[in-house]
Design a protein around this motif. Structure first.
Motif, PDB file in Angstrom:
ATOM      1  N   LEU A  62      -9.081 -18.393  -3.043  1.00 60.73           N
ATOM      2  CA  LEU A  62      -7.645 -18.577  -3.267  1.00 60.73           C
ATOM      3  C   LEU A  62      -7.202 -19.919  -2.701  1.00 60.73           C
TER       4      LEU A  62
ATOM      5  N   LEU B  34       0.143 -15.001  -0.624  1.00 66.16           N
ATOM      6  CA  LEU B  34      -1.164 -15.611  -0.339  1.00 66.16           C
ATOM      7  C   LEU B  34      -1.784 -14.962   0.905  1.00 66.16           C
TER       8      LEU B  34
ATOM      9  N   GLU C 113      -5.299 -12.903   0.921  1.00 61.85           N
ATOM     10  CA  GLU C 113      -6.379 -13.334   1.826  1.00 61.85           C
ATOM     11  C   GLU C 113      -6.811 -12.178   2.723  1.00 61.85           C
ATOM     12  N   ASP C 114      -5.830 -11.447   3.231  1.00 53.55           N
ATOM     13  CA  ASP C 114      -6.114 -10.321   4.118  1.00 53.55           C
ATOM     14  C   ASP C 114      -7.057  -9.329   3.421  1.00 53.55           C
ATOM     15  N   TYR C 115      -6.707  -8.910   2.188  1.00 57.29           N
ATOM     16  CA  TYR C 115      -7.557  -7.948   1.482  1.00 57.29           C
ATOM     17  C   TYR C 115      -8.932  -8.519   1.189  1.00 57.29           C
TER      18      TYR C 115
ATOM     19  N   GLU D  81       0.821  -1.200   0.000  1.00 59.92           N
ATOM     20  CA  GLU D  81       0.000   0.000   0.000  1.00 59.92           C
ATOM     21  C   GLU D  81       0.870   1.272   0.000  1.00 59.92           C
ATOM     22  N   ASP D  82       2.134   1.124   0.396  1.00 53.20           N
ATOM     23  CA  ASP D  82       3.036   2.284   0.382  1.00 53.20           C
ATOM     24  C   ASP D  82       3.684   2.504  -0.987  1.00 53.20           C
TER      25      ASP D  82
ATOM     26  N   GLN E  41     -10.579 -10.881   2.791  1.00 54.75           N
ATOM     27  CA  GLN E  41     -11.413 -11.091   3.979  1.00 54.75           C
ATOM     28  C   GLN E  41     -11.777  -9.799   4.681  1.00 54.75           C
ATOM     29  N   THR E  42     -10.882  -8.819   4.636  1.00 55.28           N
ATOM     30  CA  THR E  42     -11.112  -7.656   5.488  1.00 55.28           C
ATOM     31  C   THR E  42     -11.524  -6.404   4.724  1.00 55.28           C
ATOM     32  N   GLU E  43     -10.988  -6.179   3.497  1.00 58.01           N
ATOM     33  CA  GLU E  43     -11.325  -4.944   2.787  1.00 58.01           C
ATOM     34  C   GLU E  43     -12.410  -5.171   1.742  1.00 58.01           C
TER      35      GLU E  43
ATOM     36  N   ASP F 135      -8.148   2.435  -9.181  1.00 56.92           N
ATOM     37  CA  ASP F 135      -7.419   2.161  -7.927  1.00 56.92           C
ATOM     38  C   ASP F 135      -6.741   0.799  -8.021  1.00 56.92           C
ATOM     39  N   PHE F 136      -5.656   0.643  -7.341  1.00 57.70           N
ATOM     40  CA  PHE F 136      -5.053  -0.669  -7.067  1.00 57.70           C
ATOM     41  C   PHE F 136      -4.184  -0.494  -5.833  1.00 57.70           C
ATOM     42  N   ILE F 137      -3.790  -1.598  -5.232  1.00 62.15           N
ATOM     43  CA  ILE F 137      -3.038  -1.494  -3.989  1.00 62.15           C
ATOM     44  C   ILE F 137      -1.734  -0.731  -4.236  1.00 62.15           C
ATOM     45  N   GLY F 138      -1.566   0.359  -3.547  1.00 63.32           N
ATOM     46  CA  GLY F 138      -0.330   1.132  -3.663  1.00 63.32           C
ATOM     47  C   GLY F 138      -0.414   2.293  -4.630  1.00 63.32           C
ATOM     48  N   LYS F 139      -1.515   2.416  -5.364  1.00 58.60           N
ATOM     49  CA  LYS F 139      -1.581   3.446  -6.413  1.00 58.60           C
ATOM     50  C   LYS F 139      -1.399   4.856  -5.837  1.00 58.60           C
TER      51      LYS F 139
END
Ligand SMILES: [Zn+2]
Lengths: 91, 1001
Positions: free
Chosen positions: B758, B740, B744-746, B709-710, B748-750, B891-895
């Motif tokens: 997966l 993996l 999974e984190d994204y 994300e950074d 399940q949580t976001e 959007d994408f992770i880190g964009k």
């Protein structure tokens, strides 16, 4: 070492779990509209409380599910565990 | 001179079973049941070691795990040698060989003893003050310090013993089998709790089991006889497990405890073969009852450390339990009634007591009367001011104490002796309780710390809870147990107790002397040679916190963790600094309570079981074909395949050339593989990769870059669309598990609304990669039915196919820049398919290559390796991979992080190619890159990340990261090495075939 009550599996040793930092931080829906400061607030800023803290945990060597935990960091007492998306059962 | 100091009737030793053992080269005899300490004392040996700093002669001081002095090395020079063993704990066996540790060349003549005469030069903090400056001298000092410190020798051959771990779950764990522990275990077990009782010694009953006199009675029986019956009863209870020789090392949160069970340490060596030596018990108890007892306090006076000076309770224990007299002329020195119990035991056994010196002026108890009846002189209101005798105490000087106890008055009197027992009262053993997070409170009446608040479901009972006398224990323990176990009553309600013990005590932390403190050696920590003078000096120098004083004076920092002297250190600090005891707090007791062996800690996880080794299904082939292997995470990967005595460089040059000239084959099975399914799979990939995925056709492959994300590059790999809602993602070998986990984190949580599943299939599929101009012909031979024409099966596409009856997936993708095919097949068929490829490729000189050649080939093409050319500070823009970052995607992770003020800086480190002026010169990976050697300090612009000699380009090539490197094309830079400077030119990172002609050649 904690004994953690996974909401999906029941009580298991802490060594089966991974801590995942502060809970209830929602990823902004429109990151592109945020200023650098607002984005930094989401990205970097975390609380480190002595006392009641809301945390994310993952049963990584079990069901692989993420869930939330309320923990008193001053004495490591686990006050509650609850599923993702649920409201914390204690304040 | 050897004497026999054995007296009659002991509880523990079997006088019909004689055992020979060696101590410092001499053979001695003892009996079965003896500890090394009791056997040595029976042979009139007190001198067993030298102190740490001053090398003063030291003797056995205690009879338990709190022993500071009698630390020995067992079986020196053998595979079973063990340092730092307490002579008071080890049970003797036929053939035991022990030697003193802290002395050189011998315990009787010790060169370090000169430190004793230099002691004015060795005050508190001496090591810090002297050896800190100049820092460059430290190496010289260290040599001498280590040589004279004598911390024992570690074995230099593998440990032949077997160790194991065992998990235990119980309702109630009782720690300590003294009278309190026995009562607790019996009560818990009889009320239906599954109970475990652990005891560090070989016998049950603690000190009550030898409290065998008419002065201590329970229900009209001597307390020892009463307890013996209780012990016989508990041994028959079914849901009670008893483990002796088992010491609890650590008490963690949530009632998780570690204990070490000794199974063979008391057996002769030849009886230990093929037996488990020690077991590390991992205990999770619903309830814990701590009954760890208490430790007698020494008294702090001048020269209180001579051989022959023991705790008064230890003298009693050696007499009662082992039938050993610690001396023939004993003096006891006390501030409480305990020493009179010792006196009576000695009298009963016919051992002479010269005198008792008691700090208290007015005293009265049945114990004292009995002692006086036996014509033993009691000096009331007196203190010892000095002792004499170098290798063994031979006399003491005593003086009268003033009313306030602050000074001595009158004249000195000398009394001769060969043993001195000291008793300063008792300290509850709260170590385990505090480890568990328990908080203590200070009880002013008798100056002890006792448990106050419990962090988990546990209680402390008996003397570790501050109940020291028989009546206190038997009244309080049952009450506490009833409440804790939630039961109506115990067997101990209407018990009759008689105790002749009077609780009065005159507590003086540092006893006064006629000398000033600076002229005395009153030891507080015997193992680390910390004196009262040192503590006072630390306070004068401004230290206030107990934790600071501890570190500065090293008080409590020995292997005994200051079990004897910590309370006195606190007392002296509070008296000197006029602060209240209890407000200072205590130092932290950390696990383990007593030292643990490394063997017990690792258990069976030794040798090849130390860590998991992952092997590909083709591994055996690589072994048969003499591959060298490299570890990549837990994987063993073929590194290179040397032929005819080639070194690595030669092998890699040959392999790389073959791969580009004709054909190479690589086992890529270790790459992470994640099966992705669900109606939102495309959308999910859009969000986790930087490039766009929705338009990828079924049957096509695409390279993707994943960011944190950074905005920093995190992993990369090729993902293939197998079907409308089905993808297979590959990750780097090392990143498989974390990728993996992150996905999974994204999910399940976001993005729980996404329909995506997966599954890791890394181990299910093997991947065989064949590359080079002849790869197409080889694959065609292996899979005749497949159409490999460029038109039907272009670069970056995928086909399902079959080898015989076996389904496989074939991808045309390339990490080398050559035309290249990957066969993915169910793991158990992989080796035979690999062999098929080798057979089919024979006519094309197919050459197996390992990871080193793979790295070289990709470096020629400027392909990055995530984790080698990137660290957690490189964005795709820094890598000059702007082309892979979608501008269109919302959007994408880190964009968002890609245009933070920091990430858009022009002078960030960027990936570039580096070409050396001398084409033969190969750069060192990790070497610094600079522009100007004359500027001071020299500005570091970056470093080399990958470097090889390219056999295809016939020159040295390298990748590196350089500040602002993107705008430095063609510029000269310098790599400064130890003995030379290497000149390089900044280039594009792609060295070979920029037009990608070879992919379709
Ligand atoms: Zn679970």
């Amino acid at each position: 070492m904690f004994l953690i009550n996974c909401p999906f599996c029941g009580e298991r040793e802490q060594s089966e779990f991974k801590a995942g930092g502060e809970a209830h931080i929602v990823r902004p829906k429109q990151p592109t509209e945020l200023s650098d400061d607002q984005w930094a607030e989401y990205l970097f800023m975390r609380k480190n409380i002595k006392g009641i803290q809301f945390e994310r945990w993952n049963h990584i060597h079990g069901c692989r599910k993420w869930f939330n935990m309320v923990r008193d960091t001053s004495n490591d007492e686990i006050k509650a565990v609850y599923k993702m998306g649920e409201k914390p059962p204690v304040k | 001179m050897t004497k026999n100091l054995r007296v009659k009737s002991s509880k523990l030793v079997d006088e019909t079973y004689r055992i020979s053992f060696k101590f410092n080269g001499t053979t001695y005899y003892g009996f079965k049941g003896d500890t090394l300490a009791s056997a040595l004392l029976a042979n009139n040996i007190h001198l067993v070691g030298r102190s740490f700093k001053y090398h003063r002669p030291r003797g056995i001081m205690t009879a338990g795990s709190e022993e500071p002095n009698a630390i020995v090395q067992l079986h020196n020079g053998t595979s079973r040698t063990e340092p730092n063993v307490r002579a008071t704990e080890i049970e003797i066996y036929e053939g035991l060989v022990a030697s003193s540790q802290n002395c050189w060349p011998s315990v009787k003549f010790d060169i370090g003893g000169i430190n004793n005469f230099l002691s004015p030069l060795l005050p508190a903090g001496f090591y810090y003050k002297t050896f800190m400056w100049p820092a460059s001298f430290w190496e010289k000092y260290e040599y001498f310090i280590r040589k004279s410190a004598g911390l024992g020798k570690s074995p230099d051959v593998p440990d032949p013993d077997i160790y194991e771990h065992k998990y235990i779950h119980c309702d109630v764990l009782v720690i300590g089998a003294g009278i309190s522990g026995i009562i607790a275990a019996k009560t818990a077990a009889k009320n239906g709790f599954k109970t475990l009782l652990v005891e560090e010694k070989s016998y049950l009953g603690g000190s009550t089991i030898y409290q065998d006199s008419e002065f201590f009675k329970i229900n009209n029986q001597n307390s020892a006889s009463w307890l013996e019956k209780e012990i016989n009863e508990i041994k028959k209870i079914e849901n009670l497990e008893i483990k002796t020789r088992t010491s609890v090392a650590a008490f963690h949160g949530y009632n998780f405890l570690l204990a070490r069970e000794n199974l063979t340490d008391h057996l002769p060596l030849e009886q230990r073969e093929n037996k488990t030596r020690q077991r590390l018990l991992k205990i999770r108890a619903k309830k814990v009852i701590t009954a760890t007892g208490s430790i007698e306090r020494p008294l702090i006076f001048d020269n209180n450390d001579r051989p022959g000076i023991l705790l008064s309770s230890a003298i009693k224990k050696y007499a009662d339990l082992f039938g050993v007299a610690c001396g023939e002329k004993n003096i006891l020195f006390t501030n409480n009634d305990s020493a009179y119990e010792t006196a009576i035991s000695l009298i009963q056994k016919g051992i002479k007591v010269q005198a008792i010196i008691d700090n208290r002026e007015e005293i009265d108890s049945k114990l004292i009367k009995e002692t006086e009846k036996n014509n033993i002189k009691i000096y009331k209101g007196y203190t010892i001011v000095d002792t004499f005798g170098y290798k063994r105490i031979n006399s003491v000087s005593i003086m009268k104490l003033s009313k306030d106890g602050q000074k001595v008055i009158g004249s000195k009197e000398n009394i001769s002796c060969d043993s001195l027992g000291i008793s300063g009262g008792w300290t509850p053993a709260v170590h385990l309780f505090t480890q568990s997070g328990g908080k203590l409170k200070f009880r002013d009446d008798d100056q002890v710390f006792i448990p106050n608040t419990y962090p988990s479901n546990q209680i402390s009972i008996g003397s570790c809870n501050g109940d020291f006398t028989l009546d206190e224990i038997l009244i309080n323990a049952p009450k506490l147990l009833k409440e804790f176990l939630n039961i109506k009553k115990t067997e101990y309600e209407n018990i009759e107790i008689y105790s002749a013990f009077n609780k009065s005590k005159r507590n003086i932390w540092l006893l006064p002397s006629y000398k000033i403190v600076g002229k005395t050696k009153s030891f507080v920590d015997f193992q680390n040679d910390a004196t009262a003078k040192d503590i006072k000096l630390a306070l004068r120098e401004g230290f206030r916190s107990i934790e600071h004083v501890k570190r500065y004076t090293t008080t409590g920092m020995g292997t005994d963790q200051g079990k004897l002297g910590n309370m006195h250190a606190l007392g002296i600090i509070s008296e000197t600094a006029s602060s209240k005891m209890g407000e200072l707090g205590t130092t932290t007791f950390r696990p383990p309570y007593t030292p643990l062996t490394f063997g017990a800690i690792v258990g069976r996880n030794v040798g090849k079981y130390f860590d998991i080794t992952r092997k590909t299904p083709i591994h055996e082939w690589h072994v048969e074909n003499k591959a060298e292997f490299e570890n990549v995470g837990q994987w063993k990967r073929a590194w290179y395949y040397p032929q005819n005595g080639e070194n690595m460089h030669e092998a890699v040059q040959r392999e790389s050339k073959a791969a580009r000239d004709s054909a190479g084959i690589l086992d890529a099975s270790t790459l992470g593989k994640i099966d992705i399914q669900g109606t939102d799979a495309s959308e999910f990939l859009n969000r986790v990769y930087t490039n766009a995925w929705s338009k990828l056709e079924i049957g096509k492959c695409r390279y993707g870059l994943m960011l944190n994300e950074d905005g920093m590059v995190y992993d990369d790999g090729v993902t293939t669309r197998l079907d409308e809602n089905h993808y297979i993602m590959t990750t780097t070998t090392g990143g498989a598990a974390t990728v993996l986990g992150k996905l999974e984190d994204y999910l399940q949580t976001e993005w729980p609304e996404l329909d995506v599943y997966l599954t890791s299939v890394t181990d299910h599929y093997a991947t065989i990669s064949v590359c080079g101009p002849n790869s197409k012909k080889i694959i065609q031979k292996v899979i005749p039915e497949i159409d490999l024409s460029d038109k039907d099966f272009p670069h970056m596409s995928f086909k399902n196919s079959k080898i015989g009856k076996i389904k496989c997936r074939v991808m045309r993708i390339s990490f080398t820049g050559e035309q290249s095919y990957e066969i993915n097949i169910q793991a158990n068929y992989a080796k035979s398919v690999w062999e098929n490829c080798m057979e089919a490729g024979k006519e094309f000189n197919i050459t197996p290559y390992g990871t080193e050649t793979m790295h070289l080939l990709r470096a020629e093409k400027g392909f990055i390796i995530a984790g080698q050319d990137t660290d957690a500070t490189m964005t795709p823009i820094d890598l000059q991979m702007d082309w892979i970052v979608s501008k269109k995607k919302f959007d994408f992770i880190g964009k968002r992080s890609l245009y933070r003020s920091d990430t858009i800086r022009e002078d960030r480190k960027q990936l570039v190619g580096l070409i050396t002026d001398n084409p033969e010169e190969i750069l060192e990976e990790g070497a610094q890159i600079v522009a100007d050697m004359n500027k001071t300090p020299i500005e570091m612009l970056g470093h080399v990340t990958s470097s090889y000699f390219s056999p295809n380009l016939k020159k040295s090539i390298a990748l590196g990261v350089v500040k602002g490197g993107k705008n430095m094309m063609g510029q000269k830079l310098i790599i400064p090495m130890e003995k030379k400077q290497i000149n390089v030119t900044v280039t594009d990172p792609v060295f070979l075939d920029k037009e990608n002609k070879r992919l379709n050649a």
